[in-house]
Design an enzyme around this catalytic site. Structure first.
Site, PDB file in Angstrom:
ATOM      1  N   LYS A 225       0.185   5.617  -4.211  1.00  0.00           N
ATOM      2  CA  LYS A 225       0.458   4.368  -3.493  1.00  0.00           C
ATOM      3  C   LYS A 225      -0.784   3.504  -3.561  1.00  0.00           C
ATOM      4  O   LYS A 225      -1.862   3.912  -3.115  1.00  0.00           O
ATOM      5  CB  LYS A 225       0.838   4.663  -2.048  1.00  0.00           C
ATOM      6  CG  LYS A 225       1.066   3.392  -1.249  1.00  0.00           C
ATOM      7  CD  LYS A 225       1.643   3.662   0.103  1.00  0.00           C
ATOM      8  CE  LYS A 225       1.796   2.379   0.887  1.00  0.00           C
ATOM      9  NZ  LYS A 225       2.340   2.616   2.221  1.00  0.00           N
TER      10      LYS A 225
ATOM     11  N   LYS B 269       4.118   3.575  -6.234  1.00  0.00           N
ATOM     12  CA  LYS B 269       4.397   2.351  -5.480  1.00  0.00           C
ATOM     13  C   LYS B 269       3.201   1.414  -5.546  1.00  0.00           C
ATOM     14  O   LYS B 269       2.076   1.874  -5.339  1.00  0.00           O
ATOM     15  CB  LYS B 269       4.668   2.759  -4.035  1.00  0.00           C
ATOM     16  CG  LYS B 269       4.854   1.618  -3.086  1.00  0.00           C
ATOM     17  CD  LYS B 269       5.045   2.124  -1.693  1.00  0.00           C
ATOM     18  CE  LYS B 269       5.118   0.958  -0.761  1.00  0.00           C
ATOM     19  NZ  LYS B 269       5.128   1.351   0.618  1.00  0.00           N
TER      20      LYS B 269
HETATM   21  C1  PBG Z   1       3.301   1.632   5.229  1.00  0.00           C
HETATM   22  C2  PBG Z   1       4.290   1.154   4.250  1.00  0.00           C
HETATM   23  C3  PBG Z   1       4.186  -0.034   3.532  1.00  0.00           C
HETATM   24  C4  PBG Z   1       5.316  -0.129   2.734  1.00  0.00           C
HETATM   25  C5  PBG Z   1       6.094   1.005   2.962  1.00  0.00           C
HETATM   26  N1  PBG Z   1       5.427   1.803   3.892  1.00  0.00           N
HETATM   27  C6  PBG Z   1       3.181  -1.120   3.608  1.00  0.00           C
HETATM   28  C7  PBG Z   1       1.769  -0.798   3.622  1.00  0.00           C
HETATM   29  O1  PBG Z   1       1.309   0.233   3.128  1.00  0.00           O
HETATM   30  O2  PBG Z   1       1.046  -1.627   4.183  1.00  0.00           O
HETATM   31  C8  PBG Z   1       5.594  -1.268   1.819  1.00  0.00           C
HETATM   32  C9  PBG Z   1       6.962  -1.419   1.298  1.00  0.00           C
HETATM   33  C10 PBG Z   1       7.250  -2.726   0.692  1.00  0.00           C
HETATM   34  O3  PBG Z   1       6.376  -3.596   0.493  1.00  0.00           O
HETATM   35  O4  PBG Z   1       8.423  -2.940   0.370  1.00  0.00           O
HETATM   36  N2  PBG Z   1       3.338   2.976   5.546  1.00  0.00           N
END
Ligand code: PBG
Length: 341
Positions: free
Chosen positions: A202, A265
């Site tokens: 991520k 991601k």
């Molecule tokens: C946070 C989380 C995020 C997303 C999913 N879980 C945002 C972040 O890490 O700040 C983002 C998903 C998206 O942008 O569609 N646990």
């Protein structure tokens, strides 16, 4: 006059592009409803929904409306939803304690979904950011993210989600060691059949902007309070967008720790990472086509600059081609309808 086909070209790849059916025969990548996971936002209240301003046609739903939506997705053949809670600021604290309330919005939503559509797989978000007044996935102390103290909370969260009926828990935080420790907590509580979908690679991405609008969870905003010592980015835990090898290292750790599925991601700026992870993974690979990717296509389409349907389907096909078995996408419902036509 010689016909134009008289050059001596034995290799003519266009032969396989000549007709619709020959293109179908030569097609390498399939996109099916089986591959789609719909992220859903749940909020408190009754018979209500609110559109996320930066994500046209994507809503926060109250539990009753969420159940209706889940029934629709199930009827379309979508196998799973990924659920995220939108909580009012008043319930957010630095220790994210509300996350562990056995009777709050999130487990209640899980229970309602499980009861109404038992076949639909429920993927729960195991991370503190919806509950954390500092806007981080980890607990912040003295300006630092606390890796191990965060995992302590996530272990209890995962068990709470499993008890409520989650089929798959998905740690989206990027703390070190959390997959193995969550696995142990689930097993100790008797939830040996609850799977873990790890957010393995991520990235610290600006494409999450609209999602943070949806949950009001941006650390940038929380850090703006001058008397608080809060990091204004997630760079000390989410990965550097410049790194690809590191994704493989994260993958090895997650597989060792018992991840049942892994995820990359965002998706579109990281297709090479999806490919690398898929090459090294012996478990299903998911990719998250995130909020900003949805917003880009949808906003351009609203301006008449792109064809929303064609661009969305091309993006999803590209993510599959890169190596994703599963795609979390806000286009899931639309794509399932288009695929059924
Ligand atoms: C946070 C989380 C995020 C997303 C999913 N879980 C945002 C972040 O890490 O700040 C983002 C998903 C998206 O942008 O569609 N646990």
């Amino acid at each position: 006059m010689a016909p134009s086909s008289e050059y001596d070209l034995p290799l003519r790849p266009r032969r396989l592009r000549r007709t619709k059916n020959i293109r179908r025969m030569a097609r390498e990548t399939r996109l099916a409803t089986d591959h789609l996971i719909a992220p859903l936002f749940v909020m408190d209240g009754e018979n209500d929904r609110e559109e996320v301003s930066s994500m046209p046609d994507t809503y926060r739903h109250t539990i009753d409306r969420l159940v209706d939506k889940a029934e629709t997705l199930d009827a379309l053949g979508i196998p799973a939803v990924a659920l995220f809670p939108a909580l009012p600021d008043a319930l957010k604290t630095p220790d994210a304690a509300h996350a562990l309330e056995p009777d709050h919005l999130y487990p209640n939503a899980i229970r309602a979904l499980k009861k109404a559509v038992p076949e639909l797989m429920i993927i729960t978000d195991t991370a503190l950011d919806p509950y954390n007044s500092d806007g981080h996935d980890g607990i912040v102390r003295d300006g630092e993210i606390q890796n191990d103290a965060t995992i302590d909370v996530m272990r209890e969260m995962a068990v709470l989600h499993a008890e409520a009926g989650a089929d798959i828990v998905a740690p989206s935080d990027m703390m070190d060691g959390r997959v193995g420790l969550i696995r142990e907590a689930l097993d100790d509580a008797g939830h040996t059949d609850t799977a873990i979908l790890s957010y393995t690679a991520k990235y610290s991405s600006s494409y999450y902007g609209p999602f943070r609008d949806a949950l009001d969870s941006a650390p940038e905003d929380k850090a703006a309070t001058p008397d608080k010592d809060i990091p204004d980015t997630k760079d000390t835990y989410q990965m550097d967008p410049a790194n690809g090898e590191e994704a493989v290292r994260e993958l090895m750790l997650d597989l060792d720790e018992g991840a049942d599925m892994v995820m990359v991601k965002p998706a579109l700026p990281y297709l090479d990472v999806i490919h690398r992870v898929q090459q090294h993974s012996d478990v299903p690979v998911a990719a998250y086509n995130v909020s900003g990717e949805y917003a880009m296509i949808t906003a351009a389409a609203q301006n008449g600059w792109l064809d929303r349907r064609k661009c969305a389907m091309e993006a999803l096909t590209g993510i599959r081609r890169a190596g994703a078995d599963l795609i979390l996408t806000y286009f899931a419902e639309d794509a399932a309808r288009w695929l059924a036509e």
